[in-house]
Design a protein around this motif. Structure first.
Motif, short mmCIF file in Angstrom:
data_model
loop_
_atom_site.label_atom_id
_atom_site.label_comp_id
_atom_site.label_asym_id
_atom_site.label_seq_id
_atom_site.Cartn_x
_atom_site.Cartn_y
_atom_site.Cartn_z
N GLN A 1 0.83 -1.21 0.00
CA GLN A 1 0.00 0.00 0.00
C GLN A 1 0.86 1.26 0.00
N ALA A 2 1.96 1.22 0.76
CA ALA A 2 2.88 2.36 0.78
C ALA A 2 3.54 2.56 -0.58
N ALA B 1 2.21 1.78 -3.46
CA ALA B 1 1.21 2.32 -4.39
C ALA B 1 1.09 3.83 -4.24
N LYS B 2 1.22 4.33 -3.01
CA LYS B 2 1.19 5.78 -2.79
C LYS B 2 2.44 6.44 -3.35
N ARG B 3 3.58 5.79 -3.16
CA ARG B 3 4.84 6.35 -3.65
C ARG B 3 4.90 6.32 -5.18
N SER C 1 2.63 6.58 -7.51
CA SER C 1 1.30 7.00 -7.97
C SER C 1 1.28 7.38 -9.45
N ASP C 2 2.47 7.44 -10.08
CA ASP C 2 2.54 7.78 -11.50
C ASP C 2 2.78 6.56 -12.39
N ALA D 1 -3.99 -2.83 -4.57
CA ALA D 1 -3.29 -1.56 -4.35
C ALA D 1 -3.12 -0.76 -5.63
N PHE D 2 -2.83 -1.46 -6.74
CA PHE D 2 -2.41 -0.74 -7.94
C PHE D 2 -3.48 -0.59 -9.01
N VAL E 1 -4.63 2.94 -9.07
CA VAL E 1 -3.57 3.81 -9.58
C VAL E 1 -3.53 3.77 -11.10
N SER F 1 -6.45 5.62 -12.64
CA SER F 1 -6.30 7.08 -12.60
C SER F 1 -5.27 7.57 -13.61
N ASN F 2 -4.38 6.68 -14.03
CA ASN F 2 -3.35 7.06 -15.00
C ASN F 2 -3.70 6.63 -16.43
#
Length: 249
Positions: free
Chosen positions: A72-73, A75-77, A79-80, A122-123, A126, A129-130
């Motif tokens: 999860q961490a 996926a936040k890092r 995010s692109d 998690a991804f 992401v 959104s991309n």
């Protein structure tokens, strides 16, 4: 219409990027035009050779497929990220009819199956959104043919292959391409553990096949000679049953 993905100028995450197939996939992606690669590994100090060769185009990420918090961490890092390649996996050689086989299967399931699910949970948002992107899962020929010496590993890979099929259907509407890769013996620590290093092929065949599949929209990928042999027999079933949407009567 098939979802397809070009790797040029893309940001890609590769699990297990520090050695074997994962390291070769990472290097090949960068050599073939990817912008940068998040190298997701349990110990970031093992990435030194890749960092020395590619500099800041390799971004170390501490990820353990058994640890959902680390995923999860990540996926936040990351995010692109545009493409996620879940290469990391484990293999045990515990005989099926021995006392330790259930513990071996639990360990393999936790990483090879639950790890994939953790990554997808998690991804997938992401990637959506991309713009959609892609998830690539390394599943092995053992996912379509059980090998008695590697029975628990084969079972875990059959389960990860089943999850990959579900992900393909679930993520289609958000424009996320899903690729299921089924290598045979490939030069790595795993092929040595499995006693197949004498027939193993270089990991570049896997990296090249992944890039080709992303560009063509192929779901099932059989990179090497052993995989192609099994795949040629299996593919007609896959095309008739696995790949299309089956409507219940």
């Amino acid at each position: 219409m098939k979802n397809t993905t070009n790797i040029e100028n893309k940001t890609i995450l590769v699990t297990g990027a520090n050695r074997g197939i994962g390291k070769t996939i990472t290097a090949t992606l960068l050599d073939r035009g990817a912008s940068r690669v998040y190298a997701a590994v349990r110990r970031v100090d093992t990435l030194k050779p890749l960092l020395e060769q590619y500099g800041d185009r390799v971004i170390p990420l501490e990820v353990d497929l058994q640890d959902n918090a680390s995923i999860q961490a990540a996926a936040k890092r990351a995010s692109d990220v545009d493409i996620v390649i879940n290469n990391a996996g484990v293999l045990q050689t515990t005989p099926l009819l021995s006392e330790g086989s259930i513990d071996s299967l639990k360990y393999e399931q936790d990483i090879n199956v639950y790890g994939l699910i953790r990554i997808a949970i998690a991804f997938a948002p992401v990637l959506k959104s991309n713009g959609g992107g892609a998830i690539v899962q390394l599943n092995s020929v053992a996912s379509i043919k059980s090998f008695e010496e590697l029975a628990t590993y084969s079972a875990s890979k059959a389960a990860s292959y089943s999850i990959t099929q579900a992900l393909r259907a679930l993520l289609e509407d958000q424009g996320t391409q899903v690729v299921s890769v089924h290598p045979g013996p490939i030069v790595s620590d795993m092929s040595i553990t499995a006693g197949m290093d004498d027939i193993a092929e270089p990991p570049t065949v896997v990296a090249d096949a992944i890039i080709e599949a992303l560009q063509s929209g192929t779901f099932h990928v059989y990179p090497d000679a052993v995989a192609k042999q099994l795949g040629s027999a299996y593919q007609s079933y896959a095309e008739a049953i696995i790949e299309p949407k089956l409507v219940e009567a």
